[in-house]
Design a protein around this motif. Structure first.
Motif, PDB file in Angstrom:
ATOM      1  N   PRO A 193       0.825  -1.214   0.000  1.00 57.21           N
ATOM      2  CA  PRO A 193       0.000   0.000   0.000  1.00 57.21           C
ATOM      3  C   PRO A 193       0.859   1.264   0.000  1.00 57.21           C
ATOM      4  O   PRO A 193       1.813   1.383   0.767  1.00 57.21           O
ATOM      5  CB  PRO A 193      -0.790  -0.104   1.308  1.00 57.21           C
ATOM      6  N   PHE A 194       0.519   2.169  -0.910  1.00 55.63           N
ATOM      7  CA  PHE A 194       1.194   3.459  -1.006  1.00 55.63           C
ATOM      8  C   PHE A 194       0.142   4.544  -0.856  1.00 55.63           C
ATOM      9  O   PHE A 194      -0.868   4.536  -1.560  1.00 55.63           O
ATOM     10  CB  PHE A 194       1.907   3.601  -2.351  1.00 55.63           C
ATOM     11  N   ALA A 195       0.380   5.478   0.054  1.00 57.00           N
ATOM     12  CA  ALA A 195      -0.550   6.581   0.292  1.00 57.00           C
ATOM     13  C   ALA A 195      -0.072   7.814  -0.481  1.00 57.00           C
ATOM     14  O   ALA A 195       0.900   8.464  -0.095  1.00 57.00           O
ATOM     15  CB  ALA A 195      -0.644   6.888   1.784  1.00 57.00           C
ATOM     16  N   HIS A 196      -0.745   8.097  -1.592  1.00 60.71           N
ATOM     17  CA  HIS A 196      -0.452   9.292  -2.381  1.00 60.71           C
ATOM     18  C   HIS A 196      -1.116  10.450  -1.661  1.00 60.71           C
ATOM     19  O   HIS A 196      -2.349  10.550  -1.641  1.00 60.71           O
ATOM     20  CB  HIS A 196      -0.990   9.119  -3.797  1.00 60.71           C
ATOM     21  N   THR A 197      -0.320  11.314  -1.063  1.00 63.84           N
ATOM     22  CA  THR A 197      -0.802  12.281  -0.083  1.00 63.84           C
ATOM     23  C   THR A 197      -0.482  13.707  -0.501  1.00 63.84           C
ATOM     24  O   THR A 197       0.684  14.052  -0.708  1.00 63.84           O
ATOM     25  CB  THR A 197      -0.137  11.988   1.282  1.00 63.84           C
ATOM     26  N   VAL A 249      -7.865  11.034  10.515  1.00 69.45           N
ATOM     27  CA  VAL A 249      -8.047  10.597   9.136  1.00 69.45           C
ATOM     28  C   VAL A 249      -9.397   9.911   8.981  1.00 69.45           C
ATOM     29  O   VAL A 249      -9.782   9.093   9.824  1.00 69.45           O
ATOM     30  CB  VAL A 249      -6.934   9.597   8.722  1.00 69.45           C
ATOM     31  N   TYR A 250     -10.107  10.255   7.927  1.00 66.94           N
ATOM     32  CA  TYR A 250     -11.284   9.501   7.479  1.00 66.94           C
ATOM     33  C   TYR A 250     -10.839   8.757   6.228  1.00 66.94           C
ATOM     34  O   TYR A 250     -10.345   9.368   5.276  1.00 66.94           O
ATOM     35  CB  TYR A 250     -12.453  10.432   7.152  1.00 66.94           C
ATOM     36  N   LEU A 251     -10.985   7.435   6.233  1.00 64.46           N
ATOM     37  CA  LEU A 251     -10.556   6.620   5.100  1.00 64.46           C
ATOM     38  C   LEU A 251     -11.701   5.722   4.664  1.00 64.46           C
ATOM     39  O   LEU A 251     -12.319   5.051   5.487  1.00 64.46           O
ATOM     40  CB  LEU A 251      -9.340   5.775   5.503  1.00 64.46           C
ATOM     41  N   ARG A 252     -11.970   5.729   3.363  1.00 64.22           N
ATOM     42  CA  ARG A 252     -13.004   4.879   2.772  1.00 64.22           C
ATOM     43  C   ARG A 252     -12.331   3.878   1.851  1.00 64.22           C
ATOM     44  O   ARG A 252     -11.687   4.273   0.872  1.00 64.22           O
ATOM     45  CB  ARG A 252     -14.005   5.723   2.002  1.00 64.22           C
ATOM     46  N   ALA A 253     -12.432   2.602   2.191  1.00 65.16           N
ATOM     47  CA  ALA A 253     -11.805   1.531   1.419  1.00 65.16           C
ATOM     48  C   ALA A 253     -12.743   1.046   0.322  1.00 65.16           C
ATOM     49  O   ALA A 253     -13.969   1.119   0.455  1.00 65.16           O
ATOM     50  CB  ALA A 253     -11.437   0.370   2.337  1.00 65.16           C
ATOM     51  N   PHE A 254     -12.147   0.528  -0.749  1.00 64.63           N
ATOM     52  CA  PHE A 254     -12.914   0.014  -1.880  1.00 64.63           C
ATOM     53  C   PHE A 254     -12.601  -1.454  -2.117  1.00 64.63           C
ATOM     54  O   PHE A 254     -11.517  -1.934  -1.789  1.00 64.63           O
ATOM     55  CB  PHE A 254     -12.603   0.818  -3.144  1.00 64.63           C
ATOM     56  N   GLU A 255     -13.552  -2.138  -2.700  1.00 61.83           N
ATOM     57  CA  GLU A 255     -13.413  -3.562  -2.997  1.00 61.83           C
ATOM     58  C   GLU A 255     -12.370  -3.807  -4.092  1.00 61.83           C
ATOM     59  O   GLU A 255     -11.563  -4.727  -3.994  1.00 61.83           O
ATOM     60  CB  GLU A 255     -14.772  -4.120  -3.425  1.00 61.83           C
ATOM     61  N   GLU A 256     -12.398  -2.982  -5.129  1.00 61.84           N
ATOM     62  CA  GLU A 256     -11.522  -3.176  -6.276  1.00 61.84           C
ATOM     63  C   GLU A 256     -10.122  -2.654  -5.961  1.00 61.84           C
ATOM     64  O   GLU A 256      -9.965  -1.502  -5.574  1.00 61.84           O
ATOM     65  CB  GLU A 256     -12.069  -2.430  -7.503  1.00 61.84           C
ATOM     66  N   PRO A 257      -9.092  -3.475  -6.146  1.00 61.66           N
ATOM     67  CA  PRO A 257      -7.727  -2.984  -5.900  1.00 61.66           C
ATOM     68  C   PRO A 257      -7.292  -1.998  -6.973  1.00 61.66           C
ATOM     69  O   PRO A 257      -7.762  -2.045  -8.103  1.00 61.66           O
ATOM     70  CB  PRO A 257      -6.874  -4.257  -5.946  1.00 61.66           C
ATOM     71  N   LEU A 258      -6.439  -1.087  -6.597  1.00 58.12           N
ATOM     72  CA  LEU A 258      -5.789  -0.171  -7.532  1.00 58.12           C
ATOM     73  C   LEU A 258      -4.299  -0.469  -7.485  1.00 58.12           C
ATOM     74  O   LEU A 258      -3.736  -0.631  -6.409  1.00 58.12           O
ATOM     75  CB  LEU A 258      -6.011   1.287  -7.128  1.00 58.12           C
ATOM     76  N   GLU A 259      -3.661  -0.517  -8.651  1.00 60.12           N
ATOM     77  CA  GLU A 259      -2.218  -0.735  -8.696  1.00 60.12           C
ATOM     78  C   GLU A 259      -1.567   0.382  -9.483  1.00 60.12           C
ATOM     79  O   GLU A 259      -2.050   0.770 -10.546  1.00 60.12           O
ATOM     80  CB  GLU A 259      -1.904  -2.087  -9.337  1.00 60.12           C
ATOM     81  N   THR A 297       4.465  10.675 -18.294  1.00 63.00           N
ATOM     82  CA  THR A 297       4.718  11.561 -17.159  1.00 63.00           C
ATOM     83  C   THR A 297       5.943  11.153 -16.343  1.00 63.00           C
ATOM     84  O   THR A 297       6.432  11.943 -15.541  1.00 63.00           O
ATOM     85  CB  THR A 297       3.515  11.572 -16.205  1.00 63.00           C
ATOM     86  N   ASP A 298       6.397   9.920 -16.536  1.00 63.40           N
ATOM     87  CA  ASP A 298       7.495   9.324 -15.738  1.00 63.40           C
ATOM     88  C   ASP A 298       7.082   9.185 -14.275  1.00 63.40           C
ATOM     89  O   ASP A 298       7.919   9.232 -13.368  1.00 63.40           O
ATOM     90  CB  ASP A 298       8.786  10.125 -15.885  1.00 63.40           C
ATOM     91  N   LEU A 299       5.785   9.010 -14.031  1.00 63.64           N
ATOM     92  CA  LEU A 299       5.248   8.826 -12.687  1.00 63.64           C
ATOM     93  C   LEU A 299       4.652   7.431 -12.557  1.00 63.64           C
ATOM     94  O   LEU A 299       4.302   6.795 -13.555  1.00 63.64           O
ATOM     95  CB  LEU A 299       4.144   9.857 -12.403  1.00 63.64           C
ATOM     96  N   ASP A 300       4.507   6.964 -11.307  1.00 60.82           N
ATOM     97  CA  ASP A 300       3.785   5.717 -11.046  1.00 60.82           C
ATOM     98  C   ASP A 300       2.319   6.088 -10.810  1.00 60.82           C
ATOM     99  O   ASP A 300       1.979   6.643  -9.758  1.00 60.82           O
ATOM    100  CB  ASP A 300       4.367   5.017  -9.815  1.00 60.82           C
ATOM    101  N   LEU A 301       1.480   5.812 -11.797  1.00 59.86           N
ATOM    102  CA  LEU A 301       0.058   6.165 -11.750  1.00 59.86           C
ATOM    103  C   LEU A 301      -0.794   4.916 -11.726  1.00 59.86           C
ATOM    104  O   LEU A 301      -0.367   3.877 -12.206  1.00 59.86           O
ATOM    105  CB  LEU A 301      -0.317   7.006 -12.983  1.00 59.86           C
ATOM    106  N   TRP A 302      -2.010   5.030 -11.192  1.00 55.68           N
ATOM    107  CA  TRP A 302      -2.911   3.883 -11.359  1.00 55.68           C
ATOM    108  C   TRP A 302      -3.534   4.017 -12.723  1.00 55.68           C
ATOM    109  O   TRP A 302      -4.044   5.043 -13.116  1.00 55.68           O
ATOM    110  CB  TRP A 302      -3.901   3.706 -10.207  1.00 55.68           C
ATOM    111  N   LEU A 303      -3.391   2.934 -13.471  1.00 54.12           N
ATOM    112  CA  LEU A 303      -3.813   2.948 -14.871  1.00 54.12           C
ATOM    113  C   LEU A 303      -4.965   1.994 -15.103  1.00 54.12           C
ATOM    114  O   LEU A 303      -5.202   1.085 -14.377  1.00 54.12           O
ATOM    115  CB  LEU A 303      -2.644   2.566 -15.778  1.00 54.12           C
TER     116      LEU A 303
END
Length: 139
Positions: free
Chosen positions: A86-90, A116-126, A133-139
């Motif tokens: 898990p990575f927190a993009h903050t 912190v208020y955090l809402r989790a989702f069923e579907e994973p994001l990678e 962009t040379d960034l690590d994005l969820w695609l």
């Protein structure tokens, strides 16, 4: 545009532990709870901070250090998997005693107090490397 429908599964209210790292606390919580995707909002205060700004031309993060107490006036981000963890993009808006605001990608900050208020989702994001962009994005 890249998009997907997500199904919320769980919601949490968290108090970050004094003296820990703001982003790492969120990541450790997500790992402990098995959360692979989430959205969060937060507020509080840090004793110091490292804020990153992404230079779009040079495609690199520029680090700015603040060794002073700051209010976390607003913090928003998401959790996704990066290299299987898990990575927190903050992102945060931080405020000085004078009221001057600082903002950007909050890479780290020593927690004075945080909620912190955090809402989790069923579907994973990678997150994956994006060549444009040379960034690590969820695609």
């Amino acid at each position: 545009m890249n998009y997907r429908e997500v199904t919320p599964t769980r919601e949490f209210l968290c108090s970050l532990e004094h003296g820990t790292d703001w982003r790492e606390e969120i990541e450790e919580f997500a790992a402990r709870e098995g959360i692979e995707s989430a959205w969060f909002n937060a507020m509080g205060a840090v004793q110091d901070a490292e804020v990153w700004f992404y230079d779009q031309e040079d495609k690199e993060y520029l680090s700015v250090q603040f060794d002073e107490p700051l209010e976390v006036a607003a913090c928003v981000g998401n959790v996704a998997l990066l290299d299987g963890e898990p990575f927190a993009h903050t992102h945060a808006v931080l405020s000085r005693r004078s009221g001057q605001s600082l903002a950007g990608h909050l890479n780290s900050g020593t927690v004075f107090a945080g909620e912190v208020y955090l809402r989790a989702f069923e579907e994973p994001l990678e997150r994956e490397h994006d060549d444009v962009t040379d960034l690590d994005l969820w695609l």
